[in-house]
Design an enzyme around this catalytic site. Structure first.
Site, PDB file in Angstrom:
ATOM      1  CD  GLU A 104      -8.853  -0.562   1.034  1.00 31.14           C
ATOM      2  OE1 GLU A 104      -7.914  -0.790   0.238  1.00 31.14           O
ATOM      3  OE2 GLU A 104      -8.728  -0.660   2.253  1.00 31.14           O
ATOM      4  CE  LYS A 132      -4.736   0.209   0.666  1.00 27.37           C
ATOM      5  NZ  LYS A 132      -5.406  -0.563   1.736  1.00 27.37           N
ATOM      6  CG  ASP A 140      -7.784   2.624   0.758  1.00 28.44           C
ATOM      7  OD1 ASP A 140      -8.952   3.060   0.862  1.00 28.44           O
ATOM      8  OD2 ASP A 140      -7.148   2.140   1.726  1.00 28.44           O
ATOM      9  CE  LYS A 164      -7.145  -1.765   7.004  1.00 29.90           C
ATOM     10  NZ  LYS A 164      -7.256  -0.291   7.036  1.00 29.90           N
ATOM     11  CE  LYS A 201      -3.961   4.044   2.228  1.00 26.22           C
ATOM     12  NZ  LYS A 201      -5.166   3.545   2.905  1.00 26.22           N
ATOM     13  CB  SER A 229      -0.885  -0.027   1.246  1.00 30.64           C
ATOM     14  OG  SER A 229      -1.564   1.196   1.404  1.00 30.64           O
ATOM     15  N   GLY A 288      -4.036  -3.800   6.424  1.00 30.62           N
ATOM     16  CA  GLY A 288      -3.006  -3.533   7.422  1.00 30.62           C
ATOM     17  C   GLY A 288      -3.193  -2.161   8.032  1.00 30.62           C
ATOM     18  CG  ASP A 312     -10.419  -0.466   5.342  1.00 29.08           C
ATOM     19  OD1 ASP A 312     -10.706  -0.844   6.489  1.00 29.08           O
ATOM     20  OD2 ASP A 312      -9.312   0.063   5.084  1.00 29.08           O
TER      21      ASP A 312
HETATM   22  O1  LIG Z   1       0.651  -1.378   4.749  1.00 30.16           O
HETATM   23  C1  LIG Z   1      -0.313  -1.364   5.499  1.00 30.16           C
HETATM   24  O2  LIG Z   1      -0.270  -1.766   6.680  1.00 30.16           O
HETATM   25  C2  LIG Z   1      -1.620  -0.822   4.964  1.00 30.16           C
HETATM   26  C3  LIG Z   1      -1.633   0.639   5.042  1.00 30.16           C
HETATM   27  C4  LIG Z   1      -2.997   1.234   4.760  1.00 30.16           C
HETATM   28  O3  LIG Z   1      -3.430   1.167   3.640  1.00 30.16           O
HETATM   29  C5  LIG Z   1      -3.651   1.945   5.848  1.00 30.16           C
HETATM   30  C6  LIG Z   1      -2.833   2.441   6.845  1.00 30.16           C
HETATM   31  C7  LIG Z   1      -3.344   3.195   7.872  1.00 30.16           C
HETATM   32  C8  LIG Z   1      -4.697   3.440   7.922  1.00 30.16           C
HETATM   33  C9  LIG Z   1      -5.549   2.926   6.950  1.00 30.16           C
HETATM   34  C10 LIG Z   1      -5.048   2.159   5.915  1.00 30.16           C
HETATM   35  C11 LIG Z   1      -6.059   1.575   4.965  1.00 30.16           C
HETATM   36  O4  LIG Z   1      -5.979   0.443   4.508  1.00 30.16           O
HETATM   37  O5  LIG Z   1      -7.036   2.243   4.699  1.00 30.16           O
HETATM   38 MG   LIG Z   2      -8.299   1.100   3.437  1.00 30.32          MG
END
Ligand SMILES: O=C(O)CCC(=O)c1ccccc1C(=O)O
Ligand SMILES: [Mg+2]
Length: 375
Positions: free
Chosen positions: A215, A162, A190, A264, A164, A136, A292, A240
């Site tokens: 996402e 992924k 995401d 999660k 953001k 991510s 994560g 999520d």
């Molecule tokens: O590498 C990771 O642990 C995922 C990181 C990640 O996408 C995330 C990290 C912090 C808060 C929300 C998210 C998410 O998945 O939305």
């Molecule tokens: Mg997410």
């Protein structure tokens, strides 16, 4: 299980580089490492996944500590736990605070498996000895910097990229990635709830790029508008933030709010609930993957074990330790065994040792709680 004491350690682990989402920008992970001891001196480990500020969900590292100290540890000490599934049953009268509950529950799962001498993955019913993983990538200051990261992670073999997105940083980075790396790259976006249905034209533009999924485009507490949106676009929606329980998953599937679910452990309140969501999704043919929260090696180990369940058919966000940290708190560190693949440890429980010297290096606060019922 004869749990004798619980130790909480608060750590601040610096990230190698800042991680930005539509919600927040993080430069370190502030979390609680929990150790649960039984009468034979065996110890199970868990980790809080809440962030320091309540932007992803309502919990924070401080509220997790408070809930553990004030309610959850006393409840754990007050009941006879035969099996880790009992923990969430005991916690059920307490509303919300899923990440706090999962912190302690995960440690009990680890301890239970160590008492039985089996790996957490096998005890959960997992069958894989290796798992495919993705990465991510946060919002970068420029599209060029983002392309550099995508290039690096593709070279490391990660099986899902992924990125953001947020309004103003969405179509252009996705288009740039497709232009540079082609249409075969397993790519998803995401949004962390940054859009509303008013932004449908932008989401329809994103729909042209053959993304694996988008996402959580809409509100963190929504299922209705996501169902409307899913009827308007081809790209599968993955939820999520909206999914906190197996019941939420059932409702989202019934409503047509998503075609994929990101599980999660913290967000859903523990491993027992995560497994229930996995099972419901499997029955309904909804694939899942493991999300994560920038966990250290302890939370990462729980995620790896969970991902061995059969319906985790999409690579998750559980990347190698070195994608986050200069130095992880587990030994061995989580490394790619082959490009984009992690090996599932075979040792008892989570299958990783804790590097106490590293824990102490990043330790900011510590407290021990003893179970007065056990003598
Ligand atoms: O590498 C990771 O642990 C995922 C990181 C990640 O996408 C995330 C990290 C912090 C808060 C929300 C998210 C998410 O998945 O939305
Ligand atoms: Mg997410």
């Amino acid at each position: 299980m004869n749990i004798q004491s619980v130790e909480l350690k608060r750590l601040a682990l610096p990230l190698k580089s800042a991680f930005e989402t539509s919600l927040d920008r993080m430069t370190s992970k502030d979390f609680i490492l929990v150790s649960v001891y039984d009468k034979d001196g065996l110890v199970g480990y868990g980790e809080s996944t809440a962030l320091a500020s309540p932007y992803y969900n309502e919990e924070t590292t401080d509220t997790v500590w408070y809930m553990l100290e004030k309610f959850l540890i006393p409840l754990l000490f007050d009941s006879d736990i035969q099996h880790p599934d009992d923990v969430l049953k005991r916690f059920a009268p307490i509303r919300g605070n899923n990440m706090a509950k999962a912190t302690l529950e995960g440690a009990v799962w680890d301890l239970y498996c160590k008492e039985k001498g089996v790996s957490l993955a096998s005890r959960l019913g997992g069958q894989k000895d290796m798992i495919d993983v993705g990465v991510s990538i946060g919002i970068e200051p420029t599209v060029d910097l983002l392309l550099g990261k995508v290039d690096q992670y593709l070279n490391e073999g990660y099986k899902k990229i992924k990125v953001k997105i947020k309004p103003g940083f969405d179509v252009s980075p996705i288009r740039a990635i497709r232009d540079r790396f082609g249409s075969d790259v397993p790519l998803m976006a995401d949004a962390n709830s940054a859009y509303t249905l008013k932004k449908l034209p932008i989401i329809k533009e994103l729909d042209q790029f053959g993304l694996m999924m988008i996402e959580q485009p809409l509100a963190h507490d929504d299922m209705i508008d996501h169902a409307k949106l899913q009827r308007e676009i081809q790209t599968p929606i993955c939820l999520d933030e909206s999914i906190h329980s197996a019941e939420d998953a059932r409702k989202a599937i019934e409503l047509g709010s998503c075609q994929i679910i990101n599980i999660k452990i913290g967000r859903v309140g523990g491993i027992s609930e995560a497994k229930k969501i996995h099972d419901i999704c499997k029955k309904k043919n909804i694939p899942v993957w493991c999300g994560g929260m920038l966990e250290s090696g302890v939370g990462r180990a729980h995620n790896i074990a969970l991902t061995t369940l059969p319906n985790f058919t999409i690579p998750g966000d559980t990347s190698a330790s070195n994608r986050y940290w200069e130095e992880d708190i587990v030994s061995p560190e989580v490394t790619l065994w082959k490009p984009g693949i992690l090996k599932v440890p075979e040792g008892p429980g989570i299958g990783y040792e804790i590097k106490q010297d590293t824990v102490n290096k990043y330790l900011t606060h510590k407290k021990v709680y003893r179970n007065e019922r056990v003598k």
